[in-house]
Each structure stands twice: as structure tokens, then as C-alpha cells.
Scaffold this active site. Structure first.
Site, PDB file in Angstrom:
ATOM      1  N   ASP A   1       0.847  -1.190   0.000  1.00  0.00           N
ATOM      2  CA  ASP A   1       0.000   0.000   0.000  1.00  0.00           C
ATOM      3  C   ASP A   1       0.879   1.235   0.000  1.00  0.00           C
ATOM      4  O   ASP A   1       1.897   1.276   0.688  1.00  0.00           O
ATOM      5  CB  ASP A   1      -0.878   0.005   1.258  1.00  0.00           C
ATOM      6  CG  ASP A   1      -2.136  -0.792   1.035  1.00  0.00           C
ATOM      7  OD1 ASP A   1      -2.641  -0.782  -0.108  1.00  0.00           O
ATOM      8  OD2 ASP A   1      -2.597  -1.446   1.986  1.00  0.00           O
TER       9      ASP A   1
ATOM     10  N   ALA B   1     -19.184  16.857  -2.660  1.00  0.00           N
ATOM     11  CA  ALA B   1     -18.733  16.200  -3.884  1.00  0.00           C
ATOM     12  C   ALA B   1     -19.167  17.013  -5.086  1.00  0.00           C
ATOM     13  O   ALA B   1     -18.553  16.975  -6.141  1.00  0.00           O
ATOM     14  CB  ALA B   1     -19.302  14.794  -3.953  1.00  0.00           C
TER      15      ALA B   1
ATOM     16  N   THR C   1     -19.604  20.550  -5.337  1.00  0.00           N
ATOM     17  CA  THR C   1     -18.811  21.755  -5.589  1.00  0.00           C
ATOM     18  C   THR C   1     -17.329  21.441  -5.667  1.00  0.00           C
ATOM     19  O   THR C   1     -16.567  22.174  -6.268  1.00  0.00           O
ATOM     20  CB  THR C   1     -19.023  22.778  -4.467  1.00  0.00           C
ATOM     21  OG1 THR C   1     -18.651  22.157  -3.233  1.00  0.00           O
ATOM     22  CG2 THR C   1     -20.464  23.225  -4.384  1.00  0.00           C
ATOM     23  N   ARG C   2     -16.944  20.353  -5.067  1.00  0.00           N
ATOM     24  CA  ARG C   2     -15.535  19.941  -4.986  1.00  0.00           C
ATOM     25  C   ARG C   2     -14.656  21.092  -4.506  1.00  0.00           C
ATOM     26  O   ARG C   2     -13.555  21.307  -4.985  1.00  0.00           O
ATOM     27  CB  ARG C   2     -15.045  19.394  -6.323  1.00  0.00           C
ATOM     28  CG  ARG C   2     -15.705  18.045  -6.634  1.00  0.00           C
ATOM     29  CD  ARG C   2     -15.389  17.549  -8.007  1.00  0.00           C
ATOM     30  NE  ARG C   2     -13.976  17.254  -8.146  1.00  0.00           N
ATOM     31  CZ  ARG C   2     -13.300  17.434  -9.281  1.00  0.00           C
ATOM     32  NH1 ARG C   2     -13.915  17.922 -10.325  1.00  0.00           N
ATOM     33  NH2 ARG C   2     -12.040  17.120  -9.347  1.00  0.00           N
TER      34      ARG C   2
ATOM     35  N   ASP D   1     -10.315  -6.700   1.516  1.00  0.00           N
ATOM     36  CA  ASP D   1      -9.010  -7.241   1.144  1.00  0.00           C
ATOM     37  C   ASP D   1      -8.982  -8.759   1.266  1.00  0.00           C
ATOM     38  O   ASP D   1      -8.069  -9.416   0.750  1.00  0.00           O
ATOM     39  CB  ASP D   1      -7.905  -6.689   2.062  1.00  0.00           C
ATOM     40  CG  ASP D   1      -7.519  -5.279   1.680  1.00  0.00           C
ATOM     41  OD1 ASP D   1      -7.686  -4.940   0.495  1.00  0.00           O
ATOM     42  OD2 ASP D   1      -7.051  -4.539   2.553  1.00  0.00           O
TER      43      ASP D   1
END
Lengths: 682, 570
Positions: free
Chosen positions: A312, A380, A382-383, A524
Site C-alpha cells: 500500500d 462532492a 462543488t468539490r 481485502d
């Protein structure tokens, strides 16, 4: 690893006494039979005992009773030494595991009974041993967690230092990838409800202890193959000794039984035969010392063969999260103004990135006048996020295109040089955040991943071992590529989903490669199960831990690298000691063969190149050397041969020189020295 | 450098010079590429058709071995009965008698397995019919069997993962039509022009200068002498083999026969490199084998050229070296070289009597056969070396910290078990056989056999021991040369060496092919920096060390009691 807290001394007093006792217990024929090489020595010892009794009964053709008794004694000690090697390895592993287990025994548990005597969900204190899989218990601040489990309700800070040695408390909460708790750790704050996930005696630790203790230890495939090879060497030398009888008759040379048995015991690979199981146990023990619980000995062995590591990005390759590294004000904007705007825009931003902006701005929070200001949360849609001050100033911070849209909507121009800066930052692996004030661009903030110091060297080391490293990240391909290159990994999976990981593993495996990955989340789990070595973090979910074949107590993503080395060490120790053991035979031949025939063929004195005192002393010295070399190599067997990532050929050269050539030379010196001492008594 | 040594060096260099292009050619033949011998195609197709062979059908390792063993059993029965009845069959101008059952058992096996141990003398023991249709025939097919098995190994190594080791029948036929037959014709013609007989007439009579009448055996020998070397068989037409003036008339034919016997074993190594496209691997193996050969050849030539200290003590000048048992037309250098070549190659033809070599030269000859993989026999040399490689790969792989793998395939318990068994087998056959012989010699000296055990040995003590040890070593290695001085035509030696030969032939073929087949079937693992490089010098040295250590450790006691004690006692 900073945590070498656990005893690094190889042979501790208390362990030695226990192991000595075990060496005798292991003399049971059923136990001895598991090791064919040492079993034949065992039989040789019994034969010598018979010969001694025979001589005591009046037989005269077999040499003096004292000489035969000494040979018997030395052989007996040889067997004991081999048993001792195994016992001490077991004892060390057990001590290690016990210290972990001690923490969790007989903790009072607050068990929750769904239908109690008086209420529903009644809580009652019971000993931890009474908890079964599926039971629920409660833990509050100050409680010891009685059993491995999964948090079903609540969040808590937990002190895991008893298991990991890490003193900083960790946060565990229900319903995420960090929902797992381990028995023996302590809740520091808050209150959690936990579901027990293992039966008593079946936790990973219990399994590991059983493995180390030998009860459930099975020989690994590689160990089996080596045992076959050693057994065949043993048979070759059995043929040598048996056929020697008619040869000697032809040469009119009587050879005593003691000489036959001694020659045989010296020639067969007792050194590796005696140390083989100790090496295997020590491998698992080394893994445990690195705070990794392995579910089988095979997993450790496989780790040495790994070709590909999936790592990772966050936590392994980079430190935590992205950080703000630079402020680039637009043309005509004062640096101080821009910095202030940046800080203001991030005041409400609780993400690590937001905090790092304030950190970089080095402005005092209190000095900023934000009374009555309205914080705009990130959405999400207008970011962007920001702040509306009471004087009507609107400061926004966000992705390049969302800010541009806002700016251009108001009829303002997005400055070219800022746009160029944005592209520049992106192509350097950074993340640009544009800041605007009343829809006029003020400048851009650069966020960068901080690559862990020293990680390039580790990857270089892995490359020399022949291990390919793959970075797994949620970043976009451009950023991922940049970080991958900077960190020196061989490949990367960008915008990775659990399926991507799974597919990558499968694809590598189809190419014949062995793949390892580390993970903690339930999503995972399939990939962990698919990987040849799946290391689950101890903090991870029960599903992840169940799917992997190792559990890392430290939750340290770089642990994979250590695991690979432990696996390689294990195989190397076997290989080098086999080579050493076989190479030793050359000198032993030169000691014993002339001694056998010297009376009938005096010319063979020329082969007595060590100039040993007498035939008896030569044979004695050889068997004594053969016995002593076992305990002398126990430390090496337990510690393992040092692995150096210098490429396979160089490594082979090095080991051949040390253990091959060394194995030829050392016994010449050793036998000669022992002979000098023995000669004083004969 | 004196001319004797120059002769040896030139012979060796010529061999390499010829083996290299031949190797390329062999690789092409078995890869089915165009070659100059494609005119044989119709002939081969004819053979396939009348035999019902479907050449396109591949075989897995079990099918391949079944085919190989089946046809070999058939040849054995055929040879056994022909030898048993030869006296009453045609083509017997000298009126030679049939063989006893134990001798025909031994002889049939001996030639079937490419060993050519001879417990008879060609002049009186065989008829022209059996010389041609048993001996020469088996010399061709046994060599072709060896080549076919090596090609099966190549096929196993060539592909990443495969079940198909090739079609035994097709490879076998091609080995004869494309390789053995054409080259043999050339050699036989050269030999015939130099004086080797090629006629069906019976014994000739000459009158010597002293007026004595001498009967000289002859026969259609040139072809047989050619294949006996080219196919690394080694069994002579005449009793004294290539020391005989008609079997090996002059130095030139000596060179020719020396080159012929090393040619295919060496070419097979180069062929391996071309065929599986890993030339470096082939060169490394070739290098290690050559170094091994030099370790044996150089001291031997020195000892032979220096002469014997015992003879020197008698005050006899040995300007030309140790000449006892040697032919003047070859001299000690060429004879020493031949004695090592013929033992490492498993030919077993001789141009001097090994019994008369210096004691340590004798040991070198024995070591050549005990190792049996420095070039080694026709095809089987590589198979023997492969077993050593497997053991080296296993130990070496562990030493670099990886599960051992050979050319991308994991070497696991099953393969190690087979390799270990093959290694064990020779130790068992050689030492077990010698021990049995020593036991009979010591305890049952007057057993009622054609030759009483007490009369077996022409020489006492250590040399006598060497004679017995050499016989079993030679049988197990399928070499066939004798230390001579051993009364071997009796039931004990005929039967025991018969079994040693047949086991020493087929198990070391079955083992490597089984391993190759099993490995080829496994998943292919690509090479990484952590993989042991099998074509590296280091790995070559490891293999060499393992060969030496295994051999030295297994055979140290008998070598000490035989040649070493003899040498030290001089």
C-alpha cells in the site's frame, strides 16, 4: 525494528535446563523415528551398548572395554545434542509465545447475556476462559480485553503495547476496517461491545504456540525433500560401511564393530540431520520475534520465494497523508495575503491535508478574525470548501476545474501562469489546490506525498533479492507514476479497487510468480486468501485475519520486507549446513580410513595427513568432533545464516566459500586438536 | 612440446572442431529443420509406414519410456537366442561354437545396454552372423536409444510447460538414419582403406619369418569398428580390441577412433545449446566436463610418460615411458589419453591394457567410470550429468534462499527422491557387487564354477582387488572395458555383471527422463535476480564439486584398498 525488547540472548539459563530435560524425553524411539538420520545414530548407540556388554562378558576381539565405552558415550551424547538442538529451539519459541499468552489468561470478562436472569442483555462478570465464539462482552476504560474479537458497538482507544510493544494508543471502532481487538490489550477510554471471534485455544497465538511446540508441526515440502536427500546420503554411507567388511576380509584386516559404527556415524550427515528441525522451528520463532504470527511453517518458507510484493502506498511508501509543501501566489498577489487566505480557507477543513496547510502557513489561529464567519463544507458537487467572512469575503479552495468554473462564471479570467503552475504540480506527482477570493484567483497550494526516508534503499535491496515491488494506491495514474518512480517501485496499481488487487495477483500467479500482499479490510480478504503469502494486520477485520496466512501484530506495512528475509534465511540455513555437513566427511575419511587399515597395509600411513596419534585416537577424535560440532552450530541454526542481497550468484559463491570450503578445512583442524588432547590419555 | 603430446592435443582440438558443427546439425535434425540429409526422408517414411508409426503423436515421459523399454526387451530376447544357437547357424566359416546360457545372457545384455563388456574373445566366441546381426546391430540401436533419450530430455527443457517429450520411434529412427549411419559409413571406409578387414572369408594363414604358421582371424569388421566408437559401444571385433593391428592399424586410425568416440557425446552438448536456445548453458556444461576430463587426463599422461618406479629399480631404462601393455605405434601419451577418454565416455574400447597402467592411472580410469558424466556415453552422458545438476540445483537453491528451481521449474521431493535413488543405485551395484565377489573369493575359493573363485585373480592383494572393483565399475557405468587379469567367463561374473549392466543402464535413463517429464509439466516460474543462474560459472563449480564429493565420498574406501594402496606400496 525498534522493538528488540524480547530477549535477544540465544541461550538463557532457564531455557537450557528445560531443554536438557527434553533431550532425554525425546529419546523415545517413536520420537526419534521422525528424524531418519539421527535414528540410525540412535541404533548405532544401542549396538555399541551391546558390544560393551559383550566385552564385559569376556569377548576379546573388539578392543578394550574402556575404549568401547567411550565410543558408546560419545555416540549417546551425539544423539542428545541433536535432541537438545530441537528442544532449545522449541523452548525459545514457547517462551516467546508464552509471554504473549500470559497477558490474556484469566482476565475477568464482562459477558453480555441476551437473556439474563433479570433483564435482557444482562451483564455478568465471568472468567475469560468461559467465553465462546459468538459471545458478546463489554469493555470499558481501564478493562483488559479478555479475548480476540470484533467491535460491534462503540469506539475506544486501546493500548496494544502488551502485544506490539508500541506505547502509542490506537483507535478501534465498530464497522470499519479497524474493528478488531486482541485479547490482552487494554481499553484506555470509552466503551465498546465486542463479539468473540475465536474459541478458547484456537486464537492465532494458540495455533502458533502449538506449531512451535511441535505438536501440530508438519514438515514443510522443502524439509521433506531435504530429508530424502539426507536419507539417501545416509544409505550411501551405510553401503560404504557394510561393504567394507568383505573388503577388509579380502585385505586380511579385522575391523572392530566400534570402528564400523564410528565410521558410519561420522560419515552420515549428522550435523544437518541433528539441526534440521531446530532450523525450521527457529524460522517460525524469528517470525514471531518480528511480531508476526504465522499460521504454518510453510508460509515462512514460501515467503523466501516471493517474487512480487503488493504494498500500500500510504503508510508503506509514503508517510501518512499528503502535506502542503508550497504556496504559489498568482501574479500581483502578496505572499502574505495569499498565505492568510490559504489558512482561512482551511480552518474548517479537518482532513490531514487541511491541517497541513495551516501548519505550513504558520499563522496563529487566534489572530485570524473569523468571528461570525460561515464555514463552507466540502461537497462532492462543488468539490471545494472555504469560508464566508462577515465582511462578505468569500474564500474558496478546491480542485482546479471546479474553481475555474466558479471564476469564469463570474466573468473573471483564470490567470495563465497559475494554470501552468497547476499542470506543473500535477506532473510532479503533487496535488494542486486553487484558492480564490470573491471568485478571483489568488494562487495555488501544492500538496505532496512525503516518501519515507530510506524506502528507496529497501526497494533496491528487494530488487537485488529478485523481488518485484508493486505500489497500490487510490491516486490517479499520473500521480501514482510519479511517486512510483520517486520511491523506486517496479510497478504500481493506480485508482486501485480490491478487484484490481485480486486481478493483479492472479495475473502474476499465472506467470508462475509467488505474490504477497498486506491488508486489513474485509474487502481485502479475497486478495489476501489468493496471495501466496497474505499478511493481515492485527488491527484489521476478523475476515482479513482469517483469509491471510500471517498476522502482523505491529500493523506495520513494511513488515513484508522482513518476512521475505526471514524466509530466505530459513532456506539458506538448511542449505549451508547441509553443505557444511557433507564437506566435513572429507577430513573424517582421512582420519578413519587409514586408521582402519594401517596394521595390514602400513603404506597407508601416507594418508594419515593429520598425523593423528594412533588408530584409536583417530577414530575417537573423529566421533568427538562429529558430536561437538552439533552444539557449536546450534546458535547458527537458531539465528539463521545472514542473508545479503548481493544477487544469487554472489550469494552462492559466498556461501560455498564459507560453508563448503570451510566445511572441508575446519574438521581437519578440529580433529587434529582433539587428537592432541586425546593422545594425552591413550 | 614433443610429438606424442602434440598428437594428443591435435586429436582433442579436431574433435571439438568437428563436434561443434555436428551439434548444430543434430539440433536441426531433431527440430525438424532442413538439413543436407533430407534425402533420407522417403526412406524414413517407408520405415514409419511399415512399422505403423505415427510420428506426429507426442509422448509423455511414461509413454516414451514404455516404448523405449518395450523395444529393448525385444532386442534382448532376440540377441540371447541368436548367441545361444550361433554354432549351428550360417556365416560361421571358422566353426565357432554356441555360447553357454550364462555367457549369452551376459553378452546379450552387454551389447543391448551399450556396455560391451566382453567375457569372450571375438575371434573364437562369435560367428560372422552374430558379429553382424547381434553385435553390430545392437551397437547401432543401443546408441540410437541413448540419443533418443537425450533428445527427450532436450524436449522437456525446451518448452516452458509441456507434457510432450517427443515421439520415441521417430527420434530413434532419425538418430540412425541421420546421424549414426552416414557418419559410420565414412569412418568404416577410412578404416578399410587403412587395413581393417571387410570380408566374409574365414581365417587367413601366414607363415612368419621363423617359419611358424599363424592363423589370423578376420571378417567384415570395418563397419563394426566404426559404430563401436561412434556409438560409444567399445566392444572389439577381436579380443584385444583396438590394440589389435587389424582393428586399429596405425596412429591415424587411432586418432580417427579417438575422435569418433568423443564426437557424438560432445556434439550432443552443443546440440543442447542450439536446440533449447541456451548456448551459454551448453558451453558451461561443456567447460565443466572438459575441466573434469583434464583433471583425469593430464596426470595420467604424466604418470604414463614417466614410467614405472618398479621397473626403474630393476635398472631398466624407460626412455619412452611405461610401455608394458602398450602398443609401440601409439606410445604412452596417446594410450594414456585413450584410457581416460574411453572410460569417461563409456566406450570401453582399449588400445592398451588398463591392467598395466600405473596404479594411479588405473584409479583415474575408475574415477572416469564412477563419475560417468564427463561427456559420458552416447546420449546418456547428458542424462547422468542431469542427475548431478538436479542435486546441485537443490543444494545450491537452498544456499541462495529460494526453493530450488531448474530452468523455471521447482525441484521438489519427488524429483529429489528419483535423483537420490539413481545416485544410490551405482553405489549399491558397484560396491555391493565387489563386496560379493570379495566374499566369494575369501570364503568360497573352491566353488565349483568354470573358473574357481580362488583362481579369479591374476594378481594378488591390492591389484587383484582393483580387478574386481574395476569389473563392476565398468559394468555399472556401461563402459565395458576390463582391467583384464580377471577370470570372468563363469556363472558368477556373467550373472552378477549382467544384472549390474542392465540396472546400471536403464534406471539412470528412466530417472532423468522421469524427472525431466515431471519438471516440464510444472508451472513455469520466470527467472528473477534471486534465482540461481544455472549457466553461471559459480553454479558450474558447485556441480563439479558435488560430482567430486559424491564420488569421492562413496568410493573412497575401495579406491584406497585398490589403486591407492598399490601406489603407496610401490
Amino acid at each position: 525494528m525498534s522493538k528488540q525488547k524480547k530477549n535477544s540472548k540465544l541461550l538463557e539459563g532457564s531455557l537450557v535446563t528445560g531443554a536438557l530435560k527434553q533431550s532425554f524425553v525425546k529419546l523415545k524411539p517413536g520420537v526419534m523415528l521422525k528424524n531418519p538420520v539421527m535414528f540410525t545414530v540412535y541404533i548405532g548407540t544401542i549396538i555399541m551398548l551391546g558390544v560393551c556388554i559383550w566385552i564385559a562378558g569376556g569377548e576379546t576381539s573388539q578392543g578394550s572395554l574402556a575404549y568401547n565405552l567411550i565410543i558408546f558415550g560419545v555416540l549417546f551424547i551425539t544423539v542428545l545434542f541433536a535432541n537438545f538442538a530441537e528442544a532449545i529451539a522449541e523452548a525459545r519459541g514457547k517462551a516467546q509465545a508464552d509471554s504473549l499468552r500470559k497477558t490474556r489468561e484469566d482476565t475477568p470478562a464482562k459477558k453480555i447475556f441476551p437473556v439474563g436472569e433479570m433483564y435482557v442483555n444482562e451483564m455478568k462478570i465471568v472468567p475469560s476462559a468461559e467465553l465462546r465464539k459468538g459471545d458478546y462482552f463489554l469493555c470499558e476504560a481501564g478493562d483488559m480485553i479478555p479475548m480476540d474479537g470484533e467491535i460491534t458497538k462503540g469506539i475506544a482507544t486501546i493500548d496494544e503495547s502488551a502485544i506490539t510493544g508500541e506505547s502509542a494508543p490506537v483507535i478501534r471502532e465498530a464497522g470499519g476496517d479497524k474493528s478488531s481487538v486482541t485479547g490482552g490489550t487494554k481499553v484506555l477510554s470509552d466503551r465498546i461491545e465486542v463479539r468473540v471471534t475465536t474459541e478458547p485455544g484456537e486464537s492465532f497465538l494458540d495455533k502458533m504456540i502449538a506449531l512451535v511446540e511441535g505438536a501440530s508441526r508438519q514438515k514443510t515440502p522443502n524439509e521433506i525433500a531435504l530429508t530424502i536427500l539426507l536419507a539417501s546420503f545416509t544409505i550411501i554411507f551405510l553401503i560404504v560401511c557394510v561393504t567394507l567388511k568383505p573388503f577388509a576380509d579380502y585385505a586380511n584386516t579385522p575391523i572392530t564393530i566400534a570402528a564400523f559404527v564410528s565410521l558410519y556415524v561420522c560419515l552420515i550427515p549428522t550435523t544437518i540431520g541433528g539441526l534440521l528441525s531446530a532450523i525450521g522451528i527457529a524460522g517460525m520463532d524469528r517470525a514471531l520475534r518480528a511480531n508476526v504470527i504465522t499460521k504454518s511453517g510453510k508460509a515462512v518458507e514460501t515467503a523466501g520465494d516471493l517474487d512480487t510484493l503488493l504494498l500500500d502506498k500510504t503508510g508503506t511508501i509514503t508517510i501518512g497523508n499528503r502535506k502542503a509543501t508550497n504556496f504559489y501566489p498568482a501574479n500581483g498577489v502578496e505572499a502574505a495575503t495569499f498565505t492568510e487566505a490559504c489558512a482561512l480557507s482551511s480552518l474548517a477543513d479537518q482532513t490531514p491535508e487541511g491541517k497541513s496547510i495551516i501548519e505550513l502557513a504558520k499563522l496563529d489561529r487566534i489572530k485570524l478574525n473569523t468571528s461570525g464567519a460561515k464555514f463552507i463544507e466540502f461537497t462532492a458537487e462543488t468539490r471545494s470548501s472555504g469560508i464566508d467572512l462577515t465582511d462578505g469575503t468569500r474564500i474558496r479552495k478546491g480542485a482546479f476545474d471546479s474553481i475555474r468554473k466558479m471564476v469564469e462564471k463570474d466573468g473573471n479570467i483564470f490567470p495563465n501562469e497559475t494554470a501552468e503552475k497547476v499542470t506543473g504540480i500535477s506532473s510532479n506527482g503533487g496535488t494542486p489546490l486553487v484558492v480564490s477570493k470573491n471568485n478571483i484567483v489568488l494562487g495555488v497550494i501544492e500538496l505532496q506525498d512525503i516518501i519515507k526516508p530510506g524506502i528507496q534503499e529497501r526497494f533496491e535491496r528487494l530488487r537485488k533479492m529478485g523481488v518485484k515491488t508493486v505500489m497500490v494506491t487510490g491516486d490517479n495514474p499520473l500521480t501514482a507514476k510519479f511517486i512510483a518512480e520517486k520511491a523506486g517501485v517496479d510497478d504500481f496499481i493506480a485508482e486501485a479497487t480490491p478487484e484490481d488487487k485480486m486481478n493483479y495477483i492472479k495475473q502474476e500467479q499465472q506467470g508462475g510468480k509467488l505474490v504477497a500482499m498486506m491488508g486489513d479490510g474485509t474487502n481485502d480478504a479475497p486478495a489476501l486468501a489468493q496471495a501466496d503469502v497474505g499478511v493481515a494486520m492485527n488491527s484489521g477485520t476478523a475476515a482479513a485475519k482469517e483469509a491471510g496466512n500471517m498476522v502482523d501484530l505491529d500493523n506495520d506495512p513494511t513488515k513484508l520486507i522482513e518476512i521475505v528475509e526471514i524466509g530466505k534465511q530459513l532456506l539458506m540455513t538448511r542449505g549451508t549446513l547441509t553443505t557444511f555437513s557433507i564437506a566435513n566427511d572429507v577430513a573424517k575419511y582421512f582420519a578413519i580410513v587409514p586408521a582402519l587399515f594401517i596394521t595390514s597395509i602400513p603404506a597407508l600411513q601416507a594418508l594419515n595427513i593429520m598425523q593423528l596419534h594412533s588408530p584409536e585416537s583417530a577414530i575417537l577424535s573423529a566421533v568427538i568432533f562429529n558430536a561437538l560440532i552439533i552444539p557449536m552450530l546450534i546458535p547458527l541454526a537458531l539465528k539463521g545464516v545472514a542473508y545479503k542481497p548481493i544477487g544469487a550468484s554472489a550469494l552462492l559463491r559466498r556461501n560455498l566459500l564459507i560453508y563448503g570450503l570451510g566445511g572441508v578445512i575446519v574438521p581437519f583442524i578440529g580433529i587434529k586438536l582433539i587428537d592432541l588432547v586425546v593422545a594425552l590419555f591413550i | 612440446m614433443n610429438t606424442e603430446l602434440t598428437g594428443v592435443v591435435v586429436t582433442f582440438l579436431l574433435t571439438i572442431l568437428l563436434a561443434y558443427p555436428l551439434g548444430k546439425y543434430i539440433a536441426k535434425v531433431f527440430a525438424g529443420e532442413k538439413t543436407i540429409t533430407d534425402f533420407m526422408n522417403p526412406f524414413e517414411r517407408f520405415i514409419y509406414r511399415i512399422s505403423g508409426i505415427n510420428t506426429s503423436r507426442g509422448m509423455n515421459w511414461k509413454e516414451f519410456l514404455t516404448a523405449m523399454l518395450a523395444i529393448n526387451s525385444l532386442w534382448f530376447i532376440y540377441a540371447f537366442f541368436l548367441l545361444l544357437t550361433q554354432g549351428s547357424l550360417p556365416l560361421n566359416p571358422d566353426g565357432n561354437t554356441s555360447m553357454t546360457p550364462d555367457l549369452s545372457f551376459n553378452t546379450a545384455i552387454s551389447f543391448l545396454v551399450n556396455c560391451n563388456l566382453q567375457h569372450y574373445s571375438g575371434e573364437s566366441g562369435l560367428t560372422y552372423l552374430t558379429q553382424l546381426f547381434v553385435i553390430t546391430f545392437l551397437q547401432f540401436v543401443s546408441a540410437a536409444t541413448g540419443i533418443a533419450c537425450a533428445v527427450a530430455l532436450f524436449n522437456g527443457l525446451k518448452h516452458k510447460t509441456t507434457d510432450d517429450l517427443g515421439n520415441f520411434w521417430a527420434i530413434f529412427v532419425k538418430s540412425i538414419t541421420r546421424l549414426l549411419l552416414p557418419i559410420c559409413i565414412v569412418i568404416a571406409i577410412l578404416l578399410a582403406f587403412n587395413g581393417s578387414p571387410a570380408s566374409f572369408d574365414g581365417k587367413d594363414t601366414i607363415t612368419s619369418l621363423q617359419g611358424d604358421t599363424v592363423n589370423v582371424s578376420r571378417g567384415p569388421s570395418a563397419g563394426m569398428i566404426a559404430i563401436k566408437h561412434l556409438g560409444t559401444n567399445g566392444g572389439g571385433w577381436f579380443g584385444v580390441n583396438s590394440a589389435h593391428p587389424l582393428e586399429n592399424p596405425n596412429y591415424l586410425t587411432g586418432m580417427l577412433e579417438l575422435i569418433a568416440q568423443v564426437l557424438i557425446p560432445m556434439a550432443m552438448l552443443f546440440a543442447l545449446g542450439f536446440y533449447i536456445k541456451r548456448k551459454k548453458l551448453a558451453y558451461t556444461i561443456f567447460g565443466i566436463m572438459t575441466v573434469g576430463m583434464l583433471f583425469l587426463v593430464v596426470p595420467t599422461i604424466i604418470w604414463e610418460m614417466n614410467g614405472s618406479s618398479e621397473i626403474a629399480k630393476l635398472g631398466i631404462l624407460q626412455a619412452t615411458g611405461a610401455m608394458e601393455g602398450k602398443e609401440v605405434r601409439f606410445g604412452p601419451a596417446a594410450s594414456g589419453y585413450w584410457s581416460i577418454i574411453t572410460t569417461i565416455i563409456s566406450t570401453g574400447s582399449v588400445n592398451s591394457m588398463h591392467d598395466s597402467s600405473m596404479p594411479l592411472s588405473g584409479m583415474m580410469q575408475m574415477l572416469g567410470m564412477l563419475i560417468n558424466a564427463f561427456y559420458g556415453g552416447c546420449g546418456v552422458g547428458i542424462l547422468n550429468y542431469y542427475i548431478y545438476i538436479i542435486i546441485a540445483v537443490f543444494i545450491g537453491g537452498l544456499m541462495v534462499g529460494r526453493t530450488p528451481e531448474f530452468m523455471g521449474h521447482k525441484v521438489e521431493a519427488r524429483e529429489v527422491k528419483i535423483a537420490a535413488m539413481v545416485t544410490l543405485l551405482s553405489a549399491f551395484l558397484i560396491k555391493g557387487g565387489t563386496a560379493l565377489a570379495a566374499y566369494y573369493f575369501v570364503n568360497h575359493g573352491d566353488a565349483d564354477w568354470a573358473v574357481k573363485p580362488a583362481a579369479w585373480l591374476n594378481n594378488p592383494a591390492n591389484h587383484g582387488f582393483s580387478e574386481m572393483f574395476y569389473e563392476f565399475t565398468s559394468s555399472n557405468a556401461n563402459n565395458g572395458s576390463g582391467f583384464e587379469g580377471l577370470g570372468d567367463n563363469n556363472i558368477f561374473w556373467n550373472v552378477t555383471t549382467g544384472f549390474a549392466m542392465i540396472l546400471g543402464r536403464f534406471l539412470p535413463i528412466i530417472g532423468p527422463i522421469a524427472i525431466a517429464g515431471m519438471l516440464a509439466k510444472k508451472k513455469y516460474i520466470p527467472e528473477t535476480a534471486g534465482t540461481l543462474k544455472i549457466d553461471s560459472l559459480t553454479f558450474g563449480i558447485l556441480t563439479f564439486a558435488i560430482i567430486i564429493i559424491i564420488t569421492a565420498l562413496s568410493y573412497f574406501p575401495p579406491l584406497v584398498l585398490g589403486p591407492i594402496a598399490e601406489y603407496l606400496g610401490m
